[in-house]
Design an enzyme around this catalytic site. Structure first.
Site, PDB file in Angstrom:
ATOM      1  N   ASN A 106      80.460  -7.225 -57.133  1.00 58.67           N
ATOM      2  CA  ASN A 106      80.898  -6.397 -56.059  1.00 58.67           C
ATOM      3  C   ASN A 106      79.990  -6.221 -55.108  1.00 58.67           C
ATOM      4  OD1 ASN A 106      79.253  -4.959 -57.323  1.00 58.67           O
ATOM      5  ND2 ASN A 106      80.622  -3.256 -58.101  1.00 58.67           N
TER       6      ASN A 106
ATOM      7  N   ARG B 179      71.910   4.393 -55.884  1.00 60.50           N
ATOM      8  CA  ARG B 179      72.148   5.215 -56.934  1.00 60.50           C
ATOM      9  C   ARG B 179      71.715   6.480 -56.445  1.00 60.50           C
ATOM     10  NH1 ARG B 179      75.500   2.569 -58.760  1.00 60.50           N
ATOM     11  NH2 ARG B 179      75.476   1.304 -60.540  1.00 60.50           N
TER      12      ARG B 179
ATOM     13  N   GLN C 233      77.842  11.914 -61.552  1.00 61.90           N
ATOM     14  CA  GLN C 233      79.248  11.763 -61.336  1.00 61.90           C
ATOM     15  C   GLN C 233      80.395  12.096 -62.310  1.00 61.90           C
ATOM     16  OE1 GLN C 233      77.785   7.885 -58.370  1.00 61.90           O
ATOM     17  NE2 GLN C 233      79.591   7.742 -59.873  1.00 61.90           N
TER      18      GLN C 233
ATOM     19  N   HIS D  77      82.283   7.572 -55.098  1.00 56.70           N
ATOM     20  CA  HIS D  77      81.779   6.270 -55.677  1.00 56.70           C
ATOM     21  C   HIS D  77      82.841   5.468 -55.582  1.00 56.70           C
ATOM     22  CE1 HIS D  77      78.856   4.032 -58.527  1.00 56.70           C
ATOM     23  NE2 HIS D  77      79.034   3.194 -57.574  1.00 56.70           N
TER      24      HIS D  77
HETATM   25  P1  NAI Z   1      69.964  -7.175 -57.433  1.00 63.68           P
HETATM   26  O1  NAI Z   1      69.299  -7.282 -58.888  1.00 63.68           O
HETATM   27  O2  NAI Z   1      70.351  -8.290 -56.925  1.00 63.68           O
HETATM   28  O3  NAI Z   1      68.799  -6.594 -56.314  1.00 63.68           O
HETATM   29  C1  NAI Z   1      67.879  -5.488 -56.493  1.00 63.68           C
HETATM   30  C2  NAI Z   1      66.399  -5.574 -55.674  1.00 63.68           C
HETATM   31  O4  NAI Z   1      65.777  -4.492 -55.811  1.00 63.68           O
HETATM   32  C3  NAI Z   1      65.600  -6.660 -56.315  1.00 63.68           C
HETATM   33  O5  NAI Z   1      65.388  -7.679 -55.531  1.00 63.68           O
HETATM   34  C4  NAI Z   1      64.613  -5.942 -56.697  1.00 63.68           C
HETATM   35  O6  NAI Z   1      63.155  -6.590 -56.776  1.00 63.68           O
HETATM   36  C5  NAI Z   1      64.421  -4.728 -55.916  1.00 63.68           C
HETATM   37  N1  NAI Z   1      63.886  -3.636 -56.348  1.00 63.68           N
HETATM   38  C6  NAI Z   1      63.621  -3.028 -57.580  1.00 63.68           C
HETATM   39  N2  NAI Z   1      62.872  -1.967 -57.541  1.00 63.68           N
HETATM   40  C7  NAI Z   1      62.524  -1.921 -56.323  1.00 63.68           C
HETATM   41  C8  NAI Z   1      61.673  -0.856 -55.858  1.00 63.68           C
HETATM   42  N3  NAI Z   1      60.914   0.015 -56.517  1.00 63.68           N
HETATM   43  N4  NAI Z   1      61.412  -1.023 -54.495  1.00 63.68           N
HETATM   44  C9  NAI Z   1      61.943  -1.849 -53.874  1.00 63.68           C
HETATM   45  N5  NAI Z   1      62.950  -3.009 -54.199  1.00 63.68           N
HETATM   46  C10 NAI Z   1      63.228  -3.022 -55.699  1.00 63.68           C
HETATM   47  O7  NAI Z   1      71.070  -5.991 -57.569  1.00 63.68           O
HETATM   48  P2  NAI Z   1      72.042  -5.888 -56.626  1.00 63.68           P
HETATM   49  O8  NAI Z   1      73.223  -6.516 -56.667  1.00 63.68           O
HETATM   50  O9  NAI Z   1      71.717  -6.089 -54.980  1.00 63.68           O
HETATM   51  O10 NAI Z   1      72.546  -4.341 -56.679  1.00 63.68           O
HETATM   52  C11 NAI Z   1      71.597  -3.363 -56.441  1.00 63.68           C
HETATM   53  C12 NAI Z   1      71.999  -2.023 -56.834  1.00 63.68           C
HETATM   54  O11 NAI Z   1      73.053  -1.304 -56.121  1.00 63.68           O
HETATM   55  C13 NAI Z   1      72.630  -1.947 -58.431  1.00 63.68           C
HETATM   56  O12 NAI Z   1      71.426  -1.725 -59.301  1.00 63.68           O
HETATM   57  C14 NAI Z   1      73.270  -0.669 -58.364  1.00 63.68           C
HETATM   58  O13 NAI Z   1      72.601   0.512 -58.682  1.00 63.68           O
HETATM   59  C15 NAI Z   1      73.840  -0.477 -56.728  1.00 63.68           C
HETATM   60  N6  NAI Z   1      75.392  -0.824 -56.836  1.00 63.68           N
HETATM   61  C16 NAI Z   1      75.973   0.129 -56.143  1.00 63.68           C
HETATM   62  C17 NAI Z   1      77.478  -0.098 -56.074  1.00 63.68           C
HETATM   63  C18 NAI Z   1      78.362   0.956 -55.811  1.00 63.68           C
HETATM   64  O14 NAI Z   1      79.659   0.803 -55.912  1.00 63.68           O
HETATM   65  N7  NAI Z   1      77.934   2.008 -54.869  1.00 63.68           N
HETATM   66  C19 NAI Z   1      78.027  -1.497 -56.626  1.00 63.68           C
HETATM   67  C20 NAI Z   1      76.989  -2.341 -57.122  1.00 63.68           C
HETATM   68  C21 NAI Z   1      75.629  -2.081 -57.168  1.00 63.68           C
END
Ligand code: NAI
Length: 374
Positions: free
Chosen positions: A133, A272, A301, A325
């Site tokens: 997503n 989040r 939530q 959400h």
């Molecule tokens: P991803 O794993 O592809 O990318 C996450 C990035 O965040 C990575 O590059 C990682 O190095 C970085 N990261 C981790 N800790 C960090 C920090 N302390 N400071 C800076 N960067 C940091 O994950 P993706 O697919 O981009 O998703 C990210 C988040 O988005 C998910 O874990 C989820 O919590 C949220 N999400 C929300 C959705 C919604 O419906 N609102 C749906 C999908 C994801």
């Protein structure tokens, strides 16, 4: 084998719209498939009542507390399927009670509702449908940035009220062109946000992430990495949060960091809720330190009715772009994460290897590098 799925009641909408797959009613489209293989799927068993307030209470009750369907069935479940949208919170205490649990599958992206360290300790695998997503969320981020910067919500509310005072809206409406936009986290979503912002001719696109983008990827979106978080936020007109929730990001955007934001910056959080301190964000909005806060994620939530971010406003009475959400659960996304969930289950049942990118926690260790630096 028992497969336990914690989904949400879709009510009338789910009866009318079978593509609402993440609901109790439509069961990710996997119920018949699982049963044909001789397995049992226990959906969360609540009736969709007509009165919403009662529905929220029932939903919270039924996945929270020792008598909830969640906790009753968890004790002998081998597979747990949850969604981030209506999370069954799997704490360490519950992990310890779940003696048969081997694999947790997140139907979607973001597995912070599971105590991942406890999963490592108990050799429970945690997988999610990575990428399912990410476009859906990136689009929502761009929309949220625009609606804050252009002061859209108060303008629409004015129209519904029957009023027409253009100056009241225009006094706080800007162009995105020429602004500095930065993402905390430049993974799948953060990168897609940068890609989508490119045609807006922002002054600069920045990112803050301990994992640098490959040089060609950074070049293609003309993004500059800033290594210090305070320095990063102090340069941004708009900050968008796109990193997972883990020990290193819980409460990351708090009063102390908000002091370093540019006065009147806009903040969008679709990652989040608990990454941003809700009270500190509300106070920053009230003081005008932030001009706006938008997103779809909440520290709990469903968010309680009196959650401060439902109604927080800037001094001009606008700046709130909060929604429930749903950014990552468009009907397009639901089809992708339902299929992905089925694929992960099928791999598990048939002993096939899982896709590496989907594994957050493997047996006894983190496989993903996105849940903090270890
Ligand atoms: P991803 O794993 O592809 O990318 C996450 C990035 O965040 C990575 O590059 C990682 O190095 C970085 N990261 C981790 N800790 C960090 C920090 N302390 N400071 C800076 N960067 C940091 O994950 P993706 O697919 O981009 O998703 C990210 C988040 O988005 C998910 O874990 C989820 O919590 C949220 N999400 C929300 C959705 C919604 O419906 N609102 C749906 C999908 C994801």
């Amino acid at each position: 084998m028992k497969v336990l799925a914690i989904l949400y009641d879709g009510g009338v909408a789910a009866e009318q719209e079978s593509r609402l797959l993440g609901t109790v009613e439509n069961k990710l489209g996997i119920k018949e498939w699982l049963e044909s293989q001789g397995h049992e799927l226990i959906g969360k068993l609540t009736q969709p009542p007509s009165h919403v307030e009662w529905q929220l209470n029932i939903l919270q009750y039924s996945k929270e507390g020792p008598d909830s369907d969640f906790q009753k069935h968890l004790v002998d479940a081998e597979v747990l399927i949850t969604t981030p949208f209506h999370p069954g919170y799997l704490t360490r205490e519950l992990v310890e009670k779940a003696k048969n649990l081997k694999i947790c599958i997140t139907a979607g992206v973001g597995s912070d509702h599971i105590d991942l360290n406890a999963a490592v300790d108990h050799r429970i695998q945690v997988l999610e449908v990575s990428g399912s997503n990410v476009v859906s969320v990136a689009e929502h981020v761009v929309m949220s940035i625009l609606l804050l910067v252009r002061n859209f919500v108060p303008a629409h509310e004015m129209i519904e009220r029957g009023d027409w005072v253009v100056s009241d809206i225009a006094r706080n409406a800007f162009d995105l062109e020429g602004k500095v936009v930065g993402t905390i986290g430049a993974g799948r979503i953060g990168y897609r946000v940068l890609q989508r912002l490119l045609p807006f001719d922002c002054k600069e696109l920045l990112y803050y992430d301990y994992a640098p983008l490959p040089a060609a990827a950074a070049e293609s979106v003309k993004a500059r990495r800033v290594e210090d978080l305070k320095d990063f936020v102090s340069q941004c007109d708009v900050v968008t949060v796109n990193c997972p929730l883990h020990e290193g990001t819980r409460g990351l955007v708090n009063a102390e960091l908000l002091k370093h934001f540019k006065k009147g910056a806009w903040l969008v959080n679709t990652a989040r809720g608990a990454i941003c301190d809700k009270d500190d964000v509300a106070a920053a909005l009230a003081s005008g330190q932030l001009s706006g806060y938008a997103g779809d994620v909440w520290n709990v939530q469903p968010a309680p009715k009196d959650h401060v971010l439902r109604t927080a406003k800037n001094p001009l009475g606008g700046g709130n772009g909060m929604v429930p959400h749903y950014s990552g659960t468009t009907l397009d996304a639901q089809a992708r994460y339902a299929n992905g969930t089925k694929q992960i289950l099928e791999n598990y049942l048939t002993g096939k290897p899982q896709e590496a990118g989907n594994i957050i926690v493997g047996i006894g260790k983190y496989e993903s590098k996105a849940y903090g630096q270890r």
